[in-house]
Design a protein around this motif. Sequence first.
Motif, PDB file in Angstrom:
ATOM      1  N   GLY A 229       0.650  -1.269  -0.073  1.00 43.48           N
ATOM      2  CA  GLY A 229      -0.151   0.066  -0.058  1.00 43.48           C
ATOM      3  C   GLY A 229       0.712   1.220  -0.096  1.00 43.48           C
ATOM      4  N   ARG A 230       1.912   1.225   0.788  1.00 47.36           N
ATOM      5  CA  ARG A 230       2.904   2.352   0.892  1.00 47.36           C
ATOM      6  C   ARG A 230       3.612   2.427  -0.579  1.00 47.36           C
ATOM      7  NH1 ARG A 230       7.254   1.618   5.248  1.00 47.36           N
ATOM      8  NH2 ARG A 230       7.858   0.356   3.709  1.00 47.36           N
ATOM      9  N   ILE A 231       3.798   1.452  -1.094  1.00 45.98           N
ATOM     10  CA  ILE A 231       4.615   1.536  -2.470  1.00 45.98           C
ATOM     11  C   ILE A 231       3.486   1.991  -3.657  1.00 45.98           C
ATOM     12  CG2 ILE A 231       5.484   0.394  -4.329  1.00 45.98           C
ATOM     13  CD1 ILE A 231       7.543   0.990  -1.838  1.00 45.98           C
ATOM     14  N   ARG A 232       2.378   1.957  -3.621  1.00 44.58           N
ATOM     15  CA  ARG A 232       1.219   2.170  -4.394  1.00 44.58           C
ATOM     16  C   ARG A 232       1.138   3.482  -4.232  1.00 44.58           C
ATOM     17  NH1 ARG A 232       0.498  -1.921  -7.599  1.00 44.58           N
ATOM     18  NH2 ARG A 232       0.795  -4.014  -6.733  1.00 44.58           N
ATOM     19  N   ALA A 233       0.918   4.106  -3.043  1.00 44.30           N
ATOM     20  CA  ALA A 233       0.789   5.319  -2.676  1.00 44.30           C
ATOM     21  C   ALA A 233       1.628   6.297  -3.079  1.00 44.30           C
ATOM     22  CB  ALA A 233       0.590   5.641  -1.110  1.00 44.30           C
ATOM     23  N   ILE A 234       3.008   5.955  -3.102  1.00 40.08           N
ATOM     24  CA  ILE A 234       3.986   6.611  -3.609  1.00 40.08           C
ATOM     25  C   ILE A 234       3.976   6.722  -5.285  1.00 40.08           C
ATOM     26  CG2 ILE A 234       6.508   6.997  -4.049  1.00 40.08           C
ATOM     27  CD1 ILE A 234       6.784   5.722  -1.236  1.00 40.08           C
ATOM     28  N   GLY A 235       3.612   5.638  -5.856  1.00 36.69           N
ATOM     29  CA  GLY A 235       3.468   5.523  -7.106  1.00 36.69           C
ATOM     30  C   GLY A 235       2.188   6.445  -7.768  1.00 36.69           C
ATOM     31  N   THR A 236       1.105   6.595  -6.837  1.00 35.67           N
ATOM     32  CA  THR A 236      -0.021   7.125  -7.318  1.00 35.67           C
ATOM     33  C   THR A 236       0.525   8.759  -7.195  1.00 35.67           C
ATOM     34  OG1 THR A 236      -1.569   5.524  -6.289  1.00 35.67           O
ATOM     35  CG2 THR A 236      -2.201   7.905  -6.596  1.00 35.67           C
ATOM     36  N   LEU A 237       0.966   9.061  -6.324  1.00 41.77           N
ATOM     37  CA  LEU A 237       1.536  10.523  -6.221  1.00 41.77           C
ATOM     38  C   LEU A 237       2.389  10.907  -7.461  1.00 41.77           C
ATOM     39  CD1 LEU A 237       2.316  10.886  -2.376  1.00 41.77           C
ATOM     40  CD2 LEU A 237       0.316  11.727  -3.735  1.00 41.77           C
ATOM     41  N   MET A 238       3.228  10.045  -7.677  1.00 37.57           N
ATOM     42  CA  MET A 238       4.473  10.153  -8.787  1.00 37.57           C
ATOM     43  C   MET A 238       3.314  10.148 -10.181  1.00 37.57           C
ATOM     44  SD  MET A 238       7.507   7.621  -7.899  1.00 37.57           S
ATOM     45  CE  MET A 238       8.377   8.049  -9.296  1.00 37.57           C
ATOM     46  N   GLY A 239       2.479   9.364 -10.282  1.00 37.97           N
ATOM     47  CA  GLY A 239       1.556   9.380 -11.809  1.00 37.97           C
ATOM     48  C   GLY A 239       0.793  10.509 -11.733  1.00 37.97           C
ATOM     49  N   CYS A 240       0.308  11.157 -10.533  1.00 40.50           N
ATOM     50  CA  CYS A 240      -0.655  12.297 -10.393  1.00 40.50           C
ATOM     51  C   CYS A 240       0.174  13.508 -11.169  1.00 40.50           C
ATOM     52  CB  CYS A 240      -1.178  12.442  -9.058  1.00 40.50           C
ATOM     53  SG  CYS A 240      -2.595  11.359  -8.859  1.00 40.50           S
ATOM     54  N   ALA A 241       1.554  13.559 -10.476  1.00 43.21           N
ATOM     55  CA  ALA A 241       2.349  14.620 -10.663  1.00 43.21           C
ATOM     56  C   ALA A 241       2.485  14.611 -12.185  1.00 43.21           C
ATOM     57  CB  ALA A 241       3.524  14.539  -9.931  1.00 43.21           C
ATOM     58  N   VAL A 242       2.870  13.431 -12.808  1.00 38.53           N
ATOM     59  CA  VAL A 242       3.353  13.322 -14.357  1.00 38.53           C
ATOM     60  C   VAL A 242       1.871  13.787 -15.051  1.00 38.53           C
ATOM     61  CG1 VAL A 242       4.035  12.069 -15.830  1.00 38.53           C
ATOM     62  CG2 VAL A 242       5.126  11.663 -13.868  1.00 38.53           C
ATOM     63  N   GLY A 243       0.832  13.540 -14.579  1.00 36.41           N
ATOM     64  CA  GLY A 243      -0.278  13.521 -15.244  1.00 36.41           C
ATOM     65  C   GLY A 243      -0.710  15.155 -15.347  1.00 36.41           C
ATOM     66  N   PHE A 244      -0.342  15.868 -14.060  1.00 40.51           N
ATOM     67  CA  PHE A 244      -0.501  17.355 -14.199  1.00 40.51           C
ATOM     68  C   PHE A 244       0.507  17.963 -15.075  1.00 40.51           C
ATOM     69  CE2 PHE A 244      -2.492  16.549  -9.899  1.00 40.51           C
ATOM     70  CZ  PHE A 244      -3.709  17.440 -10.276  1.00 40.51           C
ATOM     71  N   ILE A 245       1.633  17.450 -14.991  1.00 38.12           N
ATOM     72  CA  ILE A 245       2.679  18.203 -15.925  1.00 38.12           C
ATOM     73  C   ILE A 245       2.343  17.908 -17.263  1.00 38.12           C
ATOM     74  CG2 ILE A 245       4.960  17.993 -16.833  1.00 38.12           C
ATOM     75  CD1 ILE A 245       5.603  17.213 -13.921  1.00 38.12           C
ATOM     76  N   MET A 246       1.839  16.861 -17.817  1.00 34.71           N
ATOM     77  CA  MET A 246       1.403  16.667 -19.090  1.00 34.71           C
ATOM     78  C   MET A 246       0.239  17.418 -19.445  1.00 34.71           C
ATOM     79  SD  MET A 246       2.101  12.407 -19.442  1.00 34.71           S
ATOM     80  CE  MET A 246       1.649  12.397 -21.053  1.00 34.71           C
TER      81      MET A 246
END
Length: 246
Positions: A229-246
């Motif tokens: 769960g912790r790893i997926r939370a980090i991955g979600t934050l990274m994915g959202c950040a990339v999505g905002f940038i794109m």
Amino acid sequence: MSTEPGGPHRLSENDLRQCLRIAGGGTLGLLICKVFNLEYGAFFCVYPMLVLGLVPTLNAHLVRQFLAQGVVVSVEVGVLYGLFGDRPVLAVPIVFLLFLYRFALMAKGPLFFFSALSAVFLSILLHFSSYPQTDVIDLLWCNGAAIWLSAAIAGLMFYLFPDATPRSPRQPIQKDLPSQRHEALLGATVATASFVAFQCLDLKDSLSAQVASILILFPMHWKGAHFAGRIRAIGTLMGCAVGFIM
């Protein structure tokens, strides 16, 4: 991943090849989805990544499990919503039993791939099917098409990015019967609780959260689920950040 004593984690050549397979499979699924303007596009993008992330090697037995779980899940969802679609209270214990036998198979081991993916796909289809505006038959057809396409994409990715060196076969973990029962009940209870939560809340656009609620159960124990769960939370934050940038 390979490690050195006292040193950082490093990707082996095989790990890198698997990363390339996952990235390539997800990208190809997204491209096909966009080119053909397919409904339920998330199926065509997520399924290849799930398959390629779960299996470091691909063989006919795993492909049969992947295709078989698609048929089983489609039949279960079609029957469940055909009979109990307007009676969610009656559907909940049936959903629990459907998850229970899947997690029981996961705890035993030999059919882990079949039961793990079918738990994820069952959760997804139950969620989408619960909305009144959803055409369940169309949903199941799209799911079936995504499964066959994902199998083809997985085969292509293993052809393009084969392992650099042969992998050692995984040794099955021997579990006693009480441990298997505990893991099955734990997984089924949490998965059913997730189903109930998504039924009570209007979370139609939260597919990633729903899938994650099942994926974190794959370690089959609390400590592993907490780490996942912790790893997926980090991955979600990274994915959202990339999505905002794109």
